[in-house]
Design a protein around this motif. Structure first.
Motif, PDB file in Angstrom:
ATOM      1  N   LEU A  30       0.783  -1.205   0.026  1.00 52.98           N
ATOM      2  CA  LEU A  30      -0.045   0.091  -0.126  1.00 52.98           C
ATOM      3  C   LEU A  30       0.739   1.128   0.067  1.00 52.98           C
ATOM      4  CD1 LEU A  30      -2.780   1.339   0.602  1.00 52.98           C
ATOM      5  CD2 LEU A  30      -2.284   1.205   2.930  1.00 52.98           C
ATOM      6  N   ILE A  31       0.740   2.178  -0.893  1.00 53.09           N
ATOM      7  CA  ILE A  31       1.484   3.401  -0.996  1.00 53.09           C
ATOM      8  C   ILE A  31       0.608   4.702  -0.890  1.00 53.09           C
ATOM      9  CG2 ILE A  31       2.701   4.847  -2.438  1.00 53.09           C
ATOM     10  CD1 ILE A  31       3.482   2.194  -4.173  1.00 53.09           C
ATOM     11  N   ILE A  32       0.933   5.226   0.467  1.00 58.45           N
ATOM     12  CA  ILE A  32      -0.036   6.411   0.569  1.00 58.45           C
ATOM     13  C   ILE A  32       0.794   7.734   0.089  1.00 58.45           C
ATOM     14  CG2 ILE A  32      -1.174   7.488   2.523  1.00 58.45           C
ATOM     15  CD1 ILE A  32      -1.211   4.805   4.066  1.00 58.45           C
ATOM     16  N   SER A  33      -0.090   8.389  -0.544  1.00 55.37           N
ATOM     17  CA  SER A  33       0.402   9.803  -0.976  1.00 55.37           C
ATOM     18  C   SER A  33       0.526  10.692   0.170  1.00 55.37           C
ATOM     19  CB  SER A  33      -0.697  10.456  -1.877  1.00 55.37           C
ATOM     20  OG  SER A  33      -0.952   9.926  -2.981  1.00 55.37           O
ATOM     21  N   GLY A  34       1.589  11.552  -0.096  1.00 56.35           N
ATOM     22  CA  GLY A  34       1.731  12.763   0.791  1.00 56.35           C
ATOM     23  C   GLY A  34       0.497  13.334   1.440  1.00 56.35           C
ATOM     24  N   LEU A  35       0.303  13.206   2.727  1.00 56.29           N
ATOM     25  CA  LEU A  35      -0.852  13.696   3.235  1.00 56.29           C
ATOM     26  C   LEU A  35      -0.531  14.975   4.209  1.00 56.29           C
ATOM     27  CD1 LEU A  35      -2.610  10.582   4.646  1.00 56.29           C
ATOM     28  CD2 LEU A  35      -3.091  11.834   2.535  1.00 56.29           C
ATOM     29  N   ASN A  36      -1.450  15.901   4.145  1.00 55.36           N
ATOM     30  CA  ASN A  36      -1.484  17.221   4.735  1.00 55.36           C
ATOM     31  C   ASN A  36      -2.509  17.257   5.869  1.00 55.36           C
ATOM     32  OD1 ASN A  36      -1.187  18.033   1.645  1.00 55.36           O
ATOM     33  ND2 ASN A  36       0.481  18.617   3.066  1.00 55.36           N
ATOM     34  N   GLY A  37      -2.403  18.113   6.725  1.00 56.03           N
ATOM     35  CA  GLY A  37      -3.249  18.219   8.177  1.00 56.03           C
ATOM     36  C   GLY A  37      -4.750  19.024   8.066  1.00 56.03           C
ATOM     37  N   TYR A  38      -5.073  18.625   6.912  1.00 53.33           N
ATOM     38  CA  TYR A  38      -6.563  19.213   6.723  1.00 53.33           C
ATOM     39  C   TYR A  38      -7.493  18.802   7.292  1.00 53.33           C
ATOM     40  CZ  TYR A  38      -5.246  21.922   2.576  1.00 53.33           C
ATOM     41  OH  TYR A  38      -4.226  22.823   1.683  1.00 53.33           O
ATOM     42  N   LEU A  39      -8.651  19.230   7.797  1.00 53.49           N
ATOM     43  CA  LEU A  39      -9.738  18.702   8.419  1.00 53.49           C
ATOM     44  C   LEU A  39     -10.617  17.816   7.368  1.00 53.49           C
ATOM     45  CD1 LEU A  39     -10.393  21.586  10.863  1.00 53.49           C
ATOM     46  CD2 LEU A  39      -9.444  19.610  11.421  1.00 53.49           C
ATOM     47  N   SER A  40     -11.669  17.541   7.617  1.00 51.58           N
ATOM     48  CA  SER A  40     -12.493  16.559   6.822  1.00 51.58           C
ATOM     49  C   SER A  40     -13.232  17.508   5.707  1.00 51.58           C
ATOM     50  CB  SER A  40     -13.755  15.868   7.471  1.00 51.58           C
ATOM     51  OG  SER A  40     -14.554  16.687   8.364  1.00 51.58           O
ATOM     52  N   ASP A  41     -13.291  18.842   5.709  1.00 51.61           N
ATOM     53  CA  ASP A  41     -13.712  19.659   4.855  1.00 51.61           C
ATOM     54  C   ASP A  41     -12.712  19.843   3.797  1.00 51.61           C
ATOM     55  OD1 ASP A  41     -11.680  21.576   5.962  1.00 51.61           O
ATOM     56  OD2 ASP A  41     -13.283  23.109   6.572  1.00 51.61           O
ATOM     57  N   GLY A  42     -11.482  19.505   3.871  1.00 52.11           N
ATOM     58  CA  GLY A  42     -10.443  19.774   2.623  1.00 52.11           C
ATOM     59  C   GLY A  42      -9.893  21.043   2.623  1.00 52.11           C
ATOM     60  N   GLN A  43     -10.399  21.966   3.445  1.00 50.65           N
ATOM     61  CA  GLN A  43      -9.794  23.269   3.180  1.00 50.65           C
ATOM     62  C   GLN A  43      -9.315  23.946   4.626  1.00 50.65           C
ATOM     63  OE1 GLN A  43     -11.943  25.779   0.761  1.00 50.65           O
ATOM     64  NE2 GLN A  43     -12.535  24.125  -0.464  1.00 50.65           N
ATOM     65  N   THR A  44     -10.022  23.623   5.673  1.00 46.41           N
ATOM     66  CA  THR A  44      -9.419  23.882   7.040  1.00 46.41           C
ATOM     67  C   THR A  44      -8.273  23.168   7.441  1.00 46.41           C
ATOM     68  OG1 THR A  44     -11.827  24.799   7.598  1.00 46.41           O
ATOM     69  CG2 THR A  44     -10.588  24.722   9.270  1.00 46.41           C
ATOM     70  N   MET A  45      -7.305  23.885   8.024  1.00 42.28           N
ATOM     71  CA  MET A  45      -5.965  23.309   8.524  1.00 42.28           C
ATOM     72  C   MET A  45      -5.780  24.036   9.941  1.00 42.28           C
ATOM     73  SD  MET A  45      -2.396  22.830   6.719  1.00 42.28           S
ATOM     74  CE  MET A  45      -3.055  21.554   5.527  1.00 42.28           C
ATOM     75  N   PRO A  46      -5.225  23.178  11.111  1.00 41.73           N
ATOM     76  CA  PRO A  46      -4.839  23.978  12.290  1.00 41.73           C
ATOM     77  C   PRO A  46      -3.717  24.733  11.930  1.00 41.73           C
ATOM     78  CG  PRO A  46      -4.891  21.410  12.403  1.00 41.73           C
ATOM     79  CD  PRO A  46      -5.353  21.887  11.237  1.00 41.73           C
ATOM     80  N   PHE A  49       2.065  22.842  14.113  1.00 41.93           N
ATOM     81  CA  PHE A  49       2.601  21.583  13.777  1.00 41.93           C
ATOM     82  C   PHE A  49       2.110  20.355  14.408  1.00 41.93           C
ATOM     83  CE2 PHE A  49       5.699  18.303  13.902  1.00 41.93           C
ATOM     84  CZ  PHE A  49       6.161  18.107  12.690  1.00 41.93           C
ATOM     85  N   GLU A  50       2.092  20.518  15.710  1.00 37.42           N
ATOM     86  CA  GLU A  50       1.562  19.279  16.445  1.00 37.42           C
ATOM     87  C   GLU A  50       0.079  18.819  16.085  1.00 37.42           C
ATOM     88  OE1 GLU A  50       4.807  20.914  18.536  1.00 37.42           O
ATOM     89  OE2 GLU A  50       2.996  21.921  17.793  1.00 37.42           O
ATOM     90  N   GLU A  51      -0.783  19.810  15.957  1.00 33.15           N
ATOM     91  CA  GLU A  51      -2.193  19.614  15.303  1.00 33.15           C
ATOM     92  C   GLU A  51      -2.054  19.211  13.934  1.00 33.15           C
ATOM     93  OE1 GLU A  51      -5.002  22.384  17.565  1.00 33.15           O
ATOM     94  OE2 GLU A  51      -3.443  23.677  16.438  1.00 33.15           O
ATOM     95  N   GLN A  52      -1.308  19.731  13.067  1.00 33.10           N
ATOM     96  CA  GLN A  52      -1.346  19.306  11.770  1.00 33.10           C
ATOM     97  C   GLN A  52      -0.809  17.637  11.703  1.00 33.10           C
ATOM     98  OE1 GLN A  52       0.741  21.705   8.848  1.00 33.10           O
ATOM     99  NE2 GLN A  52      -0.531  23.537   9.520  1.00 33.10           N
ATOM    100  N   GLY A  53       0.266  17.413  12.513  1.00 34.61           N
ATOM    101  CA  GLY A  53       1.009  16.180  12.551  1.00 34.61           C
ATOM    102  C   GLY A  53       0.086  15.087  13.012  1.00 34.61           C
ATOM    103  N   GLU A  54      -0.766  15.627  14.087  1.00 37.58           N
ATOM    104  CA  GLU A  54      -1.746  14.406  14.738  1.00 37.58           C
ATOM    105  C   GLU A  54      -3.032  14.240  13.707  1.00 37.58           C
ATOM    106  OE1 GLU A  54      -2.190  12.722  17.367  1.00 37.58           O
ATOM    107  OE2 GLU A  54      -0.677  13.410  18.476  1.00 37.58           O
ATOM    108  N   LEU A  55      -3.498  15.091  12.962  1.00 43.39           N
ATOM    109  CA  LEU A  55      -4.192  15.013  11.743  1.00 43.39           C
ATOM    110  C   LEU A  55      -3.856  13.796  10.747  1.00 43.39           C
ATOM    111  CD1 LEU A  55      -6.025  18.316  11.525  1.00 43.39           C
ATOM    112  CD2 LEU A  55      -7.166  16.132  12.144  1.00 43.39           C
ATOM    113  N   ILE A  56      -2.862  14.314  10.383  1.00 43.82           N
ATOM    114  CA  ILE A  56      -2.014  13.500   9.354  1.00 43.82           C
ATOM    115  C   ILE A  56      -1.779  12.076   9.619  1.00 43.82           C
ATOM    116  CG2 ILE A  56       0.418  12.840   8.143  1.00 43.82           C
ATOM    117  CD1 ILE A  56       0.550  16.037   8.110  1.00 43.82           C
ATOM    118  N   TRP A  57      -1.229  12.074  10.982  1.00 43.11           N
ATOM    119  CA  TRP A  57      -1.315  10.560  11.410  1.00 43.11           C
ATOM    120  C   TRP A  57      -2.500   9.760  11.394  1.00 43.11           C
ATOM    121  CZ3 TRP A  57       2.608   7.283  10.981  1.00 43.11           C
ATOM    122  CH2 TRP A  57       3.939   8.031  10.953  1.00 43.11           C
ATOM    123  N   GLN A  58      -3.648  10.418  12.075  1.00 42.93           N
ATOM    124  CA  GLN A  58      -4.837   9.778  12.084  1.00 42.93           C
ATOM    125  C   GLN A  58      -5.332   9.450  10.646  1.00 42.93           C
ATOM    126  OE1 GLN A  58      -7.309  12.794  14.365  1.00 42.93           O
ATOM    127  NE2 GLN A  58      -5.926  12.809  15.916  1.00 42.93           N
TER     128      GLN A  58
END
Length: 127
Positions: A30-46, A49-58
């Motif tokens: 499984l190859i997962i593309s580079g992910l960013n820390g967007y919320l589920s709306d695909g527009q909002t991002m905290p 760094f820590e909040e973006q990172g947590e979202l990415i790992w989730q």
């Protein structure tokens, strides 16, 4: 089958990674593309760094589960940091989600596509 390669005549890996990972037999990759820390709306991002990172790992966890895998199936992580000062926080996040698991790992410091992005993470997993 997943095999770690950390030859004794090479310097020891540090900070929870392996020098190389080999995938054998009838494994799924499984190859997962580079992910960013967007919320589920695909527009909002905290902002942080820590909040973006947590979202990415989730997000990574969600994708892994969709492929009937989990964090322990990760064989490679490539992290792009917008600033080297984020390295310690990045290591803490990686260790939180990887625990004692030691995939191959690379960290690159660079200018990211959007200035609000603090990091981007690509993952490969095999089972």
């Amino acid at each position: 089958m997943i095999i770690k390669h950390n030859p004794k005549d090479l310097f020891p890996p540090y900070r929870n990674y392996s020098h190389a990972i080999e995938v054998r037999d009838n494994s799924r990759l499984l190859i997962i593309s580079g992910l960013n820390g967007y919320l589920s709306d695909g527009q909002t991002m905290p902002e942080s760094f820590e909040e973006q990172g947590e979202l990415i790992w989730q997000h990574i966890g969600t994708i892994l589960r969709s492929a009937e895998m989990d964090y322990q199936d990760v064989i490679s992580i490539r992290t792009y940091l917008s600033d080297p000062s984020f390295d310690e926080a990045n290591v803490r996040l990686r260790m939180k989600y990887m625990k004692t698991h030691q995939p191959a790992s690379t960290v690159i410091c660079c200018t990211l596509l959007e200035t609000k992005w603090k990091l981007e993470v690509e993952v490969m997993a095999a089972k």
